[in-house]
Design a protein around this motif. Structure first.
Motif, PDB file in Angstrom:
ATOM      1  N   GLU A   1       0.815  -1.203   0.000  1.00  0.00           N
ATOM      2  CA  GLU A   1       0.000   0.000   0.000  1.00  0.00           C
ATOM      3  C   GLU A   1       0.852   1.257   0.000  1.00  0.00           C
ATOM      4  OE1 GLU A   1      -3.615  -2.202   2.398  1.00  0.00           O
ATOM      5  OE2 GLU A   1      -2.035  -1.146   3.462  1.00  0.00           O
ATOM      6  N   SER A   2       2.150   1.097  -0.101  1.00  0.00           N
ATOM      7  CA  SER A   2       3.033   2.245  -0.120  1.00  0.00           C
ATOM      8  C   SER A   2       3.189   2.788  -1.542  1.00  0.00           C
ATOM      9  CB  SER A   2       4.418   1.848   0.416  1.00  0.00           C
ATOM     10  OG  SER A   2       4.944   0.777  -0.357  1.00  0.00           O
ATOM     11  N   THR A   3       3.693   4.016  -1.633  1.00  0.00           N
ATOM     12  CA  THR A   3       4.009   4.623  -2.927  1.00  0.00           C
ATOM     13  C   THR A   3       5.432   5.149  -2.883  1.00  0.00           C
ATOM     14  OG1 THR A   3       3.140   6.772  -2.227  1.00  0.00           O
ATOM     15  CG2 THR A   3       1.623   5.291  -3.383  1.00  0.00           C
ATOM     16  N   VAL A   4       6.025   5.334  -4.061  1.00  0.00           N
ATOM     17  CA  VAL A   4       7.388   5.848  -4.154  1.00  0.00           C
ATOM     18  C   VAL A   4       7.435   6.950  -5.202  1.00  0.00           C
ATOM     19  CG1 VAL A   4       8.573   3.742  -3.395  1.00  0.00           C
ATOM     20  CG2 VAL A   4       7.989   4.043  -5.815  1.00  0.00           C
ATOM     21  N   SER A   5       8.522   7.711  -5.170  1.00  0.00           N
ATOM     22  CA  SER A   5       8.763   8.718  -6.190  1.00  0.00           C
ATOM     23  C   SER A   5      10.249   8.761  -6.488  1.00  0.00           C
ATOM     24  CB  SER A   5       8.269  10.095  -5.733  1.00  0.00           C
ATOM     25  OG  SER A   5       8.981  10.516  -4.572  1.00  0.00           O
ATOM     26  N   ARG A   6      10.585   9.222  -7.689  1.00  0.00           N
ATOM     27  CA  ARG A   6      12.004   9.327  -8.081  1.00  0.00           C
ATOM     28  C   ARG A   6      12.167  10.612  -8.894  1.00  0.00           C
ATOM     29  NH1 ARG A   6      16.047   5.442  -9.636  1.00  0.00           N
ATOM     30  NH2 ARG A   6      18.029   6.423  -9.044  1.00  0.00           N
ATOM     31  N   ILE A   7      12.286  11.699  -8.157  1.00  0.00           N
ATOM     32  CA  ILE A   7      12.433  13.012  -8.789  1.00  0.00           C
ATOM     33  C   ILE A   7      13.906  13.319  -9.048  1.00  0.00           C
ATOM     34  CG2 ILE A   7      11.998  15.485  -8.496  1.00  0.00           C
ATOM     35  CD1 ILE A   7       9.596  14.689  -6.746  1.00  0.00           C
ATOM     36  N   ARG A   8      14.770  12.774  -8.197  1.00  0.00           N
ATOM     37  CA  ARG A   8      16.218  12.954  -8.371  1.00  0.00           C
ATOM     38  C   ARG A   8      16.884  11.582  -8.383  1.00  0.00           C
ATOM     39  NH1 ARG A   8      15.895  16.233  -3.726  1.00  0.00           N
ATOM     40  NH2 ARG A   8      17.647  15.087  -2.834  1.00  0.00           N
ATOM     41  N   THR A   9      17.962  11.461  -9.074  1.00  0.00           N
ATOM     42  CA  THR A   9      18.663  10.183  -9.178  1.00  0.00           C
ATOM     43  C   THR A   9      19.021   9.615  -7.821  1.00  0.00           C
ATOM     44  OG1 THR A   9      19.643  10.767 -11.317  1.00  0.00           O
ATOM     45  CG2 THR A   9      20.743   9.030 -10.071  1.00  0.00           C
ATOM     46  N   GLU A  10      19.431  10.487  -6.916  1.00  0.00           N
ATOM     47  CA  GLU A  10      19.984  10.009  -5.651  1.00  0.00           C
ATOM     48  C   GLU A  10      18.934   9.731  -4.577  1.00  0.00           C
ATOM     49  OE1 GLU A  10      20.583  12.850  -7.143  1.00  0.00           O
ATOM     50  OE2 GLU A  10      20.438  14.563  -5.775  1.00  0.00           O
ATOM     51  N   HIS A  11      17.680  10.062  -4.836  1.00  0.00           N
ATOM     52  CA  HIS A  11      16.680  10.053  -3.779  1.00  0.00           C
ATOM     53  C   HIS A  11      15.478   9.194  -4.171  1.00  0.00           C
ATOM     54  CE1 HIS A  11      14.051  12.586  -0.860  1.00  0.00           C
ATOM     55  NE2 HIS A  11      14.708  11.663  -0.203  1.00  0.00           N
ATOM     56  N   PHE A  12      15.047   8.281  -3.280  1.00  0.00           N
ATOM     57  CA  PHE A  12      13.957   7.350  -3.607  1.00  0.00           C
ATOM     58  C   PHE A  12      13.113   7.130  -2.350  1.00  0.00           C
ATOM     59  CE2 PHE A  12      11.700   4.587  -6.170  1.00  0.00           C
ATOM     60  CZ  PHE A  12      11.861   3.227  -5.925  1.00  0.00           C
ATOM     61  N   PRO A  13      12.291   8.100  -1.978  1.00  0.00           N
ATOM     62  CA  PRO A  13      11.505   7.970  -0.748  1.00  0.00           C
ATOM     63  C   PRO A  13      10.285   7.072  -0.912  1.00  0.00           C
ATOM     64  CG  PRO A  13      11.043  10.059  -1.808  1.00  0.00           C
ATOM     65  CD  PRO A  13      12.136   9.410  -2.610  1.00  0.00           C
ATOM     66  N   LEU A  14       9.906   6.429   0.174  1.00  0.00           N
ATOM     67  CA  LEU A  14       8.735   5.548   0.214  1.00  0.00           C
ATOM     68  C   LEU A  14       7.736   6.134   1.202  1.00  0.00           C
ATOM     69  CD1 LEU A  14       8.615   1.713   0.292  1.00  0.00           C
ATOM     70  CD2 LEU A  14       7.521   2.954   2.150  1.00  0.00           C
ATOM     71  N   THR A  15       6.475   6.214   0.813  1.00  0.00           N
ATOM     72  CA  THR A  15       5.441   6.839   1.639  1.00  0.00           C
ATOM     73  C   THR A  15       4.304   5.869   1.910  1.00  0.00           C
ATOM     74  OG1 THR A  15       5.931   9.042   0.779  1.00  0.00           O
ATOM     75  CG2 THR A  15       3.764   8.728   1.771  1.00  0.00           C
ATOM     76  N   LEU A  16       3.892   5.853   3.168  1.00  0.00           N
ATOM     77  CA  LEU A  16       2.676   5.140   3.568  1.00  0.00           C
ATOM     78  C   LEU A  16       1.667   6.200   3.978  1.00  0.00           C
ATOM     79  CD1 LEU A  16       4.037   2.175   5.694  1.00  0.00           C
ATOM     80  CD2 LEU A  16       2.408   1.969   3.807  1.00  0.00           C
ATOM     81  N   GLU A  17       0.537   6.292   3.274  1.00  0.00           N
ATOM     82  CA  GLU A  17      -0.439   7.350   3.544  1.00  0.00           C
ATOM     83  C   GLU A  17      -1.144   7.159   4.874  1.00  0.00           C
ATOM     84  OE1 GLU A  17      -1.135  10.146   1.935  1.00  0.00           O
ATOM     85  OE2 GLU A  17       0.372   9.767   0.378  1.00  0.00           O
ATOM     86  N   SER A  18      -1.391   5.895   5.229  1.00  0.00           N
ATOM     87  CA  SER A  18      -2.099   5.608   6.475  1.00  0.00           C
ATOM     88  C   SER A  18      -1.542   4.299   7.043  1.00  0.00           C
ATOM     89  CB  SER A  18      -3.606   5.492   6.201  1.00  0.00           C
ATOM     90  OG  SER A  18      -4.303   5.210   7.387  1.00  0.00           O
TER      91      SER A  18
END
Lengths: 111, 113
Positions: free
Chosen positions: B63-80
């Motif tokens: 149920e998590s989501t990720v984003s890759r806006i910069r090469t070096e950064h890959f955060p993972l988010t859990l909304e709830s």
């Protein structure tokens, strides 16, 4: 569908003796195999790898053997040291397949 | 020597909270990964990225989501966050080539109450 299997959840050996950790895989398309070592509360650390064109790769006390016909690889540590006590993960990848990991074998080296 | 970092290392949080697990690497690797691992179990791939603006789901439904806006950064988010999200989350990176070695961060151990 577990494509990489480590059937021994734990192994205990005496310091100075050989440790042999085993791993089996089912996907014949895998062509690159790795062993990682993991301490509690840390991420896995790359230990040694082998490509399918070889059947043995050695790095100091660590040797990995690959038997492609049996779809089996093993990690030999000799001589074993107490600092080798950790969980060892086998992994495999290749030909567009995501890397797959085994469930790990906890090695305990007793002084 | 791998240069891949994860924060926080440990997180205890209540049900329903939104959380973001951070992962950064300084090796210039194109590919990045998130794995979930429980004790005695194999690592399960939940997300990966081939490069900037690329994100893919892994084998394990998450149920998590990720984003890759910069090469070096890959955060993972859990909304709830929920108690079922309690686990260890491991970030890794590799060069794009076939047969690549993945390098792991130290992991985030998450406990959802």
């Amino acid at each position: 569908d577990q494509q990489v299997k480590q059937n021994s959840p734990s192994l205990s050996v005496q310091e100075g003796r050989i440790s042999i950790l085993n791993c089996d895989y089912t996907n014949s398309m895998f062509d690159y195999f790795l062993w990682y070592k993991k301490y509690p509360a840390e991420g896995p650390t790359f230990l040694i790898s082998i490509s399918s064109i070889k059947d043995k790769n050695e790095d100091g006390r660590f040797t990995v053997f690959l038997n492609k016909s049996a779809k089996h690889l093993s990690l030999h540590i000799v001589p074993s040291q107490p600092g080798d006590s950790a969980v060892y993960f086998c992994a495999a990848s290749g030909y567009g397949n995501d890397m797959r990991f085994g469930a790990g074998t906890r090695l305990t080296v007793k002084p | 020597e791998a240069d891949i970092y994860q924060t926080p290392r440990y997180l205890v949080i209540g049900t329903g909270k939104k959380i973001t697990l951070e992962c950064s690497q300084t090796m210039g690797h194109d590919k990045m990964y998130w794995y979930q691992q429980d004790p005695g179990m194999e690592l399960h791939l939940i997300h990966y990225s081939y490069g900037v603006n690329s994100t893919e789901k892994g084998d394990l439904s998450s149920e998590s989501t990720v984003s890759r806006i910069r090469t070096e950064h890959f955060p993972l988010t859990l909304e709830s966050a929920r108690p079922s999200h309690t686990s260890q989350y491991l970030c890794a990176s590799s060069e794009t080539a076939e047969g690549e070695t993945q390098y792991f961060g130290p992991g985030t151990r998450l406990l959802v109450l």
